[in-house]
Enzyme design. Structure first.
Site, PDB file in Angstrom:
ATOM      1  N   ARG A 114      32.406  37.065  33.874  1.00 49.95           N
ATOM      2  CA  ARG A 114      32.061  38.281  34.608  1.00 49.95           C
ATOM      3  C   ARG A 114      33.047  38.440  35.754  1.00 49.95           C
ATOM      4  O   ARG A 114      33.721  37.479  36.151  1.00 49.95           O
ATOM      5  CB  ARG A 114      30.627  38.232  35.140  1.00 49.95           C
ATOM      6  CG  ARG A 114      30.363  37.177  36.210  1.00 49.95           C
ATOM      7  CD  ARG A 114      28.980  37.392  36.827  1.00 49.95           C
ATOM      8  NE  ARG A 114      28.598  36.337  37.749  1.00 49.95           N
ATOM      9  CZ  ARG A 114      28.965  36.272  39.028  1.00 49.95           C
ATOM     10  NH1 ARG A 114      29.772  37.199  39.537  1.00 49.95           N
ATOM     11  NH2 ARG A 114      28.557  35.279  39.803  1.00 49.95           N
ATOM     12  N   GLU A 168      29.504  29.034  35.236  1.00 51.02           N
ATOM     13  CA  GLU A 168      30.102  28.284  36.344  1.00 51.02           C
ATOM     14  C   GLU A 168      30.584  26.900  35.930  1.00 51.02           C
ATOM     15  O   GLU A 168      30.497  25.944  36.698  1.00 51.02           O
ATOM     16  CB  GLU A 168      29.125  28.184  37.522  1.00 51.02           C
ATOM     17  CG  GLU A 168      28.649  29.532  38.026  1.00 51.02           C
ATOM     18  CD  GLU A 168      27.723  29.427  39.225  1.00 51.02           C
ATOM     19  OE1 GLU A 168      27.521  28.300  39.724  1.00 51.02           O
ATOM     20  OE2 GLU A 168      27.200  30.469  39.656  1.00 51.02           O
ATOM     21  N   ASP A 176      33.749  29.885  49.267  1.00 54.33           N
ATOM     22  CA  ASP A 176      33.299  31.039  48.491  1.00 54.33           C
ATOM     23  C   ASP A 176      34.131  32.255  48.899  1.00 54.33           C
ATOM     24  O   ASP A 176      35.346  32.207  48.891  1.00 54.33           O
ATOM     25  CB  ASP A 176      31.799  31.246  48.722  1.00 54.33           C
ATOM     26  CG  ASP A 176      31.131  32.038  47.616  1.00 54.33           C
ATOM     27  OD1 ASP A 176      31.541  33.189  47.382  1.00 54.33           O
ATOM     28  OD2 ASP A 176      30.194  31.522  46.984  1.00 54.33           O
ATOM     29  N   ASN A 186      34.138  38.910  39.642  1.00 49.62           N
ATOM     30  CA  ASN A 186      33.562  38.295  40.842  1.00 49.62           C
ATOM     31  C   ASN A 186      34.520  38.419  42.016  1.00 49.62           C
ATOM     32  O   ASN A 186      35.555  37.761  42.026  1.00 49.62           O
ATOM     33  CB  ASN A 186      33.274  36.811  40.577  1.00 49.62           C
ATOM     34  CG  ASN A 186      32.514  36.153  41.716  1.00 49.62           C
ATOM     35  OD1 ASN A 186      31.420  36.589  42.051  1.00 49.62           O
ATOM     36  ND2 ASN A 186      33.077  35.104  42.297  1.00 49.62           N
ATOM     37  N   ASN A 190      37.326  33.440  43.858  1.00 53.17           N
ATOM     38  CA  ASN A 190      36.764  34.119  45.019  1.00 53.17           C
ATOM     39  C   ASN A 190      37.906  34.628  45.887  1.00 53.17           C
ATOM     40  O   ASN A 190      39.072  34.430  45.587  1.00 53.17           O
ATOM     41  CB  ASN A 190      35.823  33.200  45.796  1.00 53.17           C
ATOM     42  CG  ASN A 190      34.367  33.407  45.418  1.00 53.17           C
ATOM     43  OD1 ASN A 190      33.825  34.503  45.585  1.00 53.17           O
ATOM     44  ND2 ASN A 190      33.729  32.376  44.888  1.00 53.17           N
ATOM     45  N   GLU A 205      26.255  39.396  47.822  1.00 60.18           N
ATOM     46  CA  GLU A 205      27.673  39.166  48.115  1.00 60.18           C
ATOM     47  C   GLU A 205      28.390  40.498  48.329  1.00 60.18           C
ATOM     48  O   GLU A 205      27.816  41.577  48.184  1.00 60.18           O
ATOM     49  CB  GLU A 205      28.346  38.400  46.967  1.00 60.18           C
ATOM     50  CG  GLU A 205      27.890  36.963  46.828  1.00 60.18           C
ATOM     51  CD  GLU A 205      28.891  36.102  46.071  1.00 60.18           C
ATOM     52  OE1 GLU A 205      30.034  36.557  45.854  1.00 60.18           O
ATOM     53  OE2 GLU A 205      28.530  34.973  45.705  1.00 60.18           O
TER      54      GLU A 205
END
Length: 214
Positions: A101, A122, A198, A103, A149, A18
């Site tokens: 975490r 998640e 995402d 992201n 995201n 990513e």
């Protein structure tokens, strides 16, 4: 708007690749393998690919004007030195949420960093969006959500988009010159058969591009 055909530039074998970001000063692309705990550097002029081992799951890396990269890991914010390939811990973001975490992240034209956190399993809605400005971290935008995201800033710098992946929704908020935000409003909501939104990014024409996973 030109549309080109996608092709493989480098075969990495990432577990969860990513966060691609172009580094104009070095002429290279940085991206991460979150679960593989690696920071990758790709030079399109030479096709050279190099990697550095991160000290934990790394969600993003952004070039900074001090010559280093600011990186978001599960343990917090770290600096990465491209010359020594060493990570240096800087600060914790969520000391009370060890299961989270960091992201995904972006910068705006003023150099502010916008990033999010997420529940690493998640499932729990423990993720938040943050703004880093002149060393100060503030919680901003919608939340809590399970997986943050985006974020993505409009080319005019007057709007910012936040993605709630599990909620299948993208939010938009007015972004003021001083970095403060107006109220976030739903921008797009997706149905189950469309998958989960995402990472997102805006282009020079103001279009919002979103990657999906099923």
């Amino acid at each position: 708007m030109a549309v080109t055909e996608a092709r493989v530039a480098a075969r990495v074998g990432a577990t969860l690749g990513e966060g691609p970001v172009w580094d104009a000063a070095r002429g290279c692309l940085w991206f991460v393998d979150i679960k593989g705990k690696k920071l990758h550097r790709f030079n399109p002029a030479t096709a050279a690919l190099t990697s550095a081992d991160a000290p934990g799951e790394i969600g993003w890396a952004l070039p900074a004007d001090n010559g280093r990269l600011l990186c978001g890991l599960q343990s917090g914010l770290h600096w990465f030195d491209p010359d020594t390939r060493a990570f240096t811990f800087w600060r914790v973001v969520e000391p009370a949420l060890p299961g989270n975490r960091l992201n995904d992240a972006c910068t705006d034209a003023q150099g502010r960093v916008w990033f999010g956190s997420m529940d690493n399993s998640e499932s729990a809605a423990t993720g938040w969006f943050y703004r880093l400005d002149a060393g100060q971290i503030d919680r901003v935008g919608p939340g809590p959500v399970s997986i943050t995201n985006g974020p993505a800033v409009s080319p005019a710098g007057d709007r910012i988009y936040f993605t709630d992946t599990i909620g299948r929704r993208i939010w938009v908020a007015p972004l003021h010159d001083d970095g403060s935000l107006g109220g976030a409003q739903p921008y797009l909501t997706f149905t189950g058969d469309e998958g989960y939104p995402d990472g997102s990014i805006t282009d020079a024409e103001g279009n919002v591009w979103v990657g999906f996973f099923a």
